[in-house]
Each structure stands twice: as C-alpha cells, then as structure tokens.
Design a protein around this motif. Structure first.
Motif, PDB file in Angstrom:
ATOM      1  N   PRO A  28      23.419 -79.413 -24.528  1.00 31.74           N
ATOM      2  CA  PRO A  28      23.344 -79.358 -23.060  1.00 31.74           C
ATOM      3  C   PRO A  28      23.959 -80.574 -22.379  1.00 31.74           C
ATOM      4  N   HIS A  29      24.008 -81.704 -23.086  1.00 30.68           N
ATOM      5  CA  HIS A  29      24.476 -82.935 -22.452  1.00 30.68           C
ATOM      6  C   HIS A  29      25.983 -83.141 -22.633  1.00 30.68           C
ATOM      7  N   LEU A  30      26.637 -82.185 -23.283  1.00 29.33           N
ATOM      8  CA  LEU A  30      28.094 -82.278 -23.479  1.00 29.33           C
ATOM      9  C   LEU A  30      28.785 -81.184 -22.673  1.00 29.33           C
ATOM     10  N   THR A  31      29.984 -81.475 -22.203  1.00 29.94           N
ATOM     11  CA  THR A  31      30.737 -80.432 -21.494  1.00 29.94           C
ATOM     12  C   THR A  31      31.147 -79.342 -22.479  1.00 29.94           C
ATOM     13  N   VAL A  32      31.616 -78.245 -21.913  1.00 33.70           N
ATOM     14  CA  VAL A  32      32.121 -77.132 -22.720  1.00 33.70           C
ATOM     15  C   VAL A  32      33.195 -77.637 -23.691  1.00 33.70           C
ATOM     16  N   ARG A  66      29.732 -74.516 -45.426  1.00 33.24           N
ATOM     17  CA  ARG A  66      29.487 -74.620 -43.976  1.00 33.24           C
ATOM     18  C   ARG A  66      30.789 -74.721 -43.201  1.00 33.24           C
ATOM     19  N   ARG A  67      31.796 -75.328 -43.819  1.00 31.64           N
ATOM     20  CA  ARG A  67      33.089 -75.432 -43.140  1.00 31.64           C
ATOM     21  C   ARG A  67      33.752 -74.065 -42.980  1.00 31.64           C
ATOM     22  N   GLU A  68      33.460 -73.168 -43.912  1.00 33.02           N
ATOM     23  CA  GLU A  68      34.109 -71.854 -43.893  1.00 33.02           C
ATOM     24  C   GLU A  68      33.360 -70.832 -43.048  1.00 33.02           C
ATOM     25  N   VAL A  69      32.126 -71.156 -42.704  1.00 36.07           N
ATOM     26  CA  VAL A  69      31.263 -70.167 -42.065  1.00 36.07           C
ATOM     27  C   VAL A  69      30.918 -70.589 -40.637  1.00 36.07           C
ATOM     28  N   GLY A  70      31.293 -69.765 -39.675  1.00 36.42           N
ATOM     29  CA  GLY A  70      30.920 -70.030 -38.287  1.00 36.42           C
ATOM     30  C   GLY A  70      29.673 -69.236 -37.945  1.00 36.42           C
ATOM     31  N   MET A  71      28.854 -69.797 -37.072  1.00 36.83           N
ATOM     32  CA  MET A  71      27.614 -69.083 -36.744  1.00 36.83           C
ATOM     33  C   MET A  71      27.383 -69.069 -35.238  1.00 36.83           C
ATOM     34  N   VAL A  72      27.021 -67.910 -34.746  1.00 39.86           N
ATOM     35  CA  VAL A  72      26.703 -67.755 -33.322  1.00 39.86           C
ATOM     36  C   VAL A  72      25.270 -67.243 -33.224  1.00 39.86           C
ATOM     37  N   PHE A  73      24.470 -67.936 -32.414  1.00 44.15           N
ATOM     38  CA  PHE A  73      23.032 -67.659 -32.351  1.00 44.15           C
ATOM     39  C   PHE A  73      22.688 -66.880 -31.085  1.00 44.15           C
ATOM     40  N   GLN A  74      21.491 -66.338 -31.111  1.00 40.98           N
ATOM     41  CA  GLN A  74      20.994 -65.605 -29.939  1.00 40.98           C
ATOM     42  C   GLN A  74      20.954 -66.506 -28.695  1.00 40.98           C
ATOM     43  N   HIS A  75      20.492 -67.745 -28.908  1.00 40.34           N
ATOM     44  CA  HIS A  75      20.307 -68.627 -27.753  1.00 40.34           C
ATOM     45  C   HIS A  75      21.400 -69.682 -27.639  1.00 40.34           C
ATOM     46  N   PHE A  76      22.598 -69.332 -28.048  1.00 44.09           N
ATOM     47  CA  PHE A  76      23.832 -70.113 -27.856  1.00 44.09           C
ATOM     48  C   PHE A  76      23.835 -71.447 -28.611  1.00 44.09           C
ATOM     49  N   ARG A  78      30.189 -67.069 -24.887  1.00 41.89           N
ATOM     50  CA  ARG A  78      31.627 -67.081 -25.193  1.00 41.89           C
ATOM     51  C   ARG A  78      32.074 -68.485 -25.589  1.00 41.89           C
ATOM     52  N   VAL A  79      31.483 -69.510 -24.954  1.00 47.22           N
ATOM     53  CA  VAL A  79      31.777 -70.884 -25.371  1.00 47.22           C
ATOM     54  C   VAL A  79      31.318 -71.096 -26.819  1.00 47.22           C
ATOM     55  N   ALA A  80      30.132 -70.577 -27.130  1.00 48.98           N
ATOM     56  CA  ALA A  80      29.604 -70.749 -28.496  1.00 48.98           C
ATOM     57  C   ALA A  80      30.552 -70.107 -29.516  1.00 48.98           C
ATOM     58  N   ILE A  81      31.127 -68.968 -29.152  1.00 46.85           N
ATOM     59  CA  ILE A  81      32.078 -68.314 -30.066  1.00 46.85           C
ATOM     60  C   ILE A  81      33.341 -69.176 -30.196  1.00 46.85           C
ATOM     61  N   ALA A  82      33.840 -69.658 -29.060  1.00 44.94           N
ATOM     62  CA  ALA A  82      35.037 -70.517 -29.104  1.00 44.94           C
ATOM     63  C   ALA A  82      34.761 -71.764 -29.936  1.00 44.94           C
ATOM     64  N   ARG A  83      33.575 -72.340 -29.772  1.00 48.60           N
ATOM     65  CA  ARG A  83      33.233 -73.547 -30.529  1.00 48.60           C
ATOM     66  C   ARG A  83      33.276 -73.266 -32.031  1.00 48.60           C
ATOM     67  N   SER A  84      32.761 -72.124 -32.443  1.00 52.50           N
ATOM     68  CA  SER A  84      32.815 -71.767 -33.864  1.00 52.50           C
ATOM     69  C   SER A  84      34.254 -71.604 -34.333  1.00 52.50           C
ATOM     70  N   LEU A  85      35.063 -70.951 -33.502  1.00 55.41           N
ATOM     71  CA  LEU A  85      36.445 -70.677 -33.911  1.00 55.41           C
ATOM     72  C   LEU A  85      37.246 -71.967 -34.075  1.00 55.41           C
ATOM     73  N   CYS A  86      36.852 -73.013 -33.342  1.00 54.65           N
ATOM     74  CA  CYS A  86      37.551 -74.293 -33.432  1.00 54.65           C
ATOM     75  C   CYS A  86      37.481 -74.882 -34.835  1.00 54.65           C
ATOM     76  N   MET A  87      36.527 -74.439 -35.628  1.00 53.14           N
ATOM     77  CA  MET A  87      36.426 -74.935 -37.006  1.00 53.14           C
ATOM     78  C   MET A  87      37.224 -74.051 -37.964  1.00 53.14           C
ATOM     79  N   ASN A  88      37.915 -73.079 -37.391  1.00 51.30           N
ATOM     80  CA  ASN A  88      38.776 -72.207 -38.187  1.00 51.30           C
ATOM     81  C   ASN A  88      38.049 -71.571 -39.380  1.00 51.30           C
ATOM     82  N   PRO A  89      36.938 -70.894 -39.091  1.00 50.08           N
ATOM     83  CA  PRO A  89      36.118 -70.367 -40.186  1.00 50.08           C
ATOM     84  C   PRO A  89      36.753 -69.143 -40.854  1.00 50.08           C
ATOM     85  N   GLN A  90      36.379 -68.916 -42.083  1.00 49.47           N
ATOM     86  CA  GLN A  90      36.814 -67.726 -42.817  1.00 49.47           C
ATOM     87  C   GLN A  90      35.903 -66.534 -42.525  1.00 49.47           C
TER      88      GLN A  90
END
Ligand code: ADP
Ligand code: MG
Length: 258
Positions: A108-112, A94-104, A162-174
């Motif tokens: 909702p209660h956290l800032t970007v 899970r640490r190596e794999v980033g996932m982006v979903f259809q519905h982001f 785009r935030v969801a993609i950035a969030r995934s990238l923050c985990m530095n996935p392979q």
C-alpha cells in the motif's frame, strides 16, 4: 466467443513438456489432513481451472506449488525443479511462478510502478530504468499505464487486481497461479480482470486458476478440476465437465453455482 474446440489443448498442439507436476501430494495442518494424494500434471501452455466448495483445499494446493505452504508427502516438480527443502530450488521455482491473490496483496505504501519494479530490481537485479520501462510495458498491457504513479488505495479493486497481474508478469514467469482473483471484486469490475486473464491465456501462458467464474472456465480452460475435502474428485474438458459431470458431488456443486 471462441468455442472450446478451437480453444482446446489438442487444437493448439501443446507440446508434452510438463510445467507443473504434483505426485501423490499430501499435506496436514497439524492433525488436519488437508490434501490427500493430489495428482496433477500441467503441460506448458495449458490452462487449468480448479473449482470446488469452500474449504476443499484449492488455495492450499496452489499455495504449495510456490511453497507459500509446505507439503509433507509426495512430489511437486515445477519446470523440472523438485520442490524440497533446498532453498536454491525454492528460489528457482518462485522465480518461475507468478501468483495473483484474491485480495491483490499490493504494497500500500508503494506506487503502482514501484509495486511492479520491486522484485525485478531486488530479486532479478535488473537496473531500475530498465525495470521501470518493462513495468510500464506490462501496465500498458493491462491498460492501466495512466495510473502508474498512484498508490493502490487510490485505485478501484479491478484496477488493483490488474496491477497485481502486471506485477507478476514483470518477473517473466513460466506459470501463473490465480487464487479466486475476481472473488473480492464488485460485479462490474470482474470482466476487466477476466479479459486480462483471457488475453494472457491466448498468448500461451501456462495458467492454474482457482475460480468459480464458469464462463471463464468454459472459454479458456483446457481442463476443469473439481476438488472436495482435499481430493481431486473429477477432471475433464469443460464441455464434458459441465454437461456430463460424473460424480454426485460434482453434480451437486454445479447445481449450486450454475
Ligand atoms: P479452499 O481454498 O478450497 O477454500 P483452503 O485450501 O483455503 O480451501 O483450506 C482447506 C482447509 O484447510 C479448510 O478447512 C481450512 O479451514 C483449512 N486451513 C487453511 N489454511 C489453514 C491454516 N493455515 N491452518 C490450519 N488450517 C487451515
Ligand atoms: Mg481458497
């Protein structure tokens, strides 16, 4: 637009290192046999597009890769780690794999910014300041740094994705998995998300994308895979996949979406 030739895996001289392997993967939802002997090898830096009719098992396939769904038979190996019931292996993968979903699926209660920092702080144990600096870097990369302190509900769909993609990238996935990332977006927002995905591909990210954006497939995919009824029916490079589909089912599918 780049051509498939300059874009192809062969032209980019991919190494042979396998990032993701599915070997004879089978899955049932109760009595329903949803994945039937799925075999897939994805090399480091490769870009795979998976398409196929609704209900064919595309989401299930990629959700099995990071254990959002459990397969019952066959092997899934990610970055050399076998996905089994060993929690340590599941966490490693899970640490190596980033996932982006259809519905982001943003919180909702956290800032970007908080959305992006949560996993780095709590899973990777990165100090908050450092995590925030890294998050800002990725938010800049997806050109949304000016929205960092807003809540997801205050953003457009394209911005949220785009935030969801950035969030995934923050985990530095392979590896990055995308499950129809533009399907829930209004047409005018699709391009801004695809542009981010194209950039990621050009930077060498290993990507498995479920999408019906055939322009994207033609531009960046090394291989296009067609699934139907839980099986991989056909796979080919984009040129041959679109111009010379082999099976009748692929031909029918393409005639309906192109
Ligand atoms: P796709 O992403 O290609 O549309 P899915 O992988 O979502 O297909 O679903 C494949 C099949 O499995 C569909 O028939 C769907 O109804 C069924 N399915 C998906 N998720 C579940 C579930 N959690 N329980 C039971 N059946 C499911
Ligand atoms: Mg799906």
């Amino acid at each position: 637009m780049t051509t498939n030739t300059t874009n192809s895996a062969a032209a980019r001289e991919l190494n042979d290192e396998l990032m993701v392997e599915l070997r004879g993967v089978n899955k049932w939802y109760g009595q329903f046999h949803v994945l039937k002997d799925v075999n897939l090898e994805v090399r480091k830096g490769e870009r795979i597009v998976i398409c196929g009719p609704s209900g064919s098992g595309k989401s299930t396939t990629i959700r099995c890769i990071n254990r959002l769904e459990e397969h019952q038979k066959g092997d899934i190996i990610v970055g050399g780690t076998t996905l089994n019931n060993d929690l340590k292996n599941i966490e490693t993968i899970r640490r190596e794999v980033g996932m982006v979903f259809q519905h982001f699926n943003l919180f909702p209660h956290l800032t970007v910014l908080e959305n992006c920092c949560l996993a780095p702080i709590w899973v990777r144990k990165i100090p908050r300041k450092e995590a925030e600096a890294m998050a800002m870097k990725y938010l800049e990369r997806v050109k949304i740094q000016d929205q960092a302190l807003k809540f997801p509900g205050q953003l457009s769909g394209g911005q949220q994705q785009r935030v969801a993609i950035a969030r995934s990238l923050c985990m530095n996935p392979q590896v990055m998995l995308f499950d129809e990332p533009t399907s829930a977006l209004d047409p005018e927002m699709i391009k801004e998300v695809l542009d981010v995905m194209i950039e990621l591909a050009q930077e060498g990210m290993t990507m498995i994308c479920v999408t019906h954006e055939m322009g994207f497939a033609k531009t960046v995919a090394d291989r296009v895979i067609f699934m139907d009824k839980g099986q991989i029916i056909e796979e080919n490079d984009p040129h041959n996949f679109f111009n010379h589909p082999q099976s009748e089912r692929t031909q029918l599918f393409l005639s309906q979406i192109l």
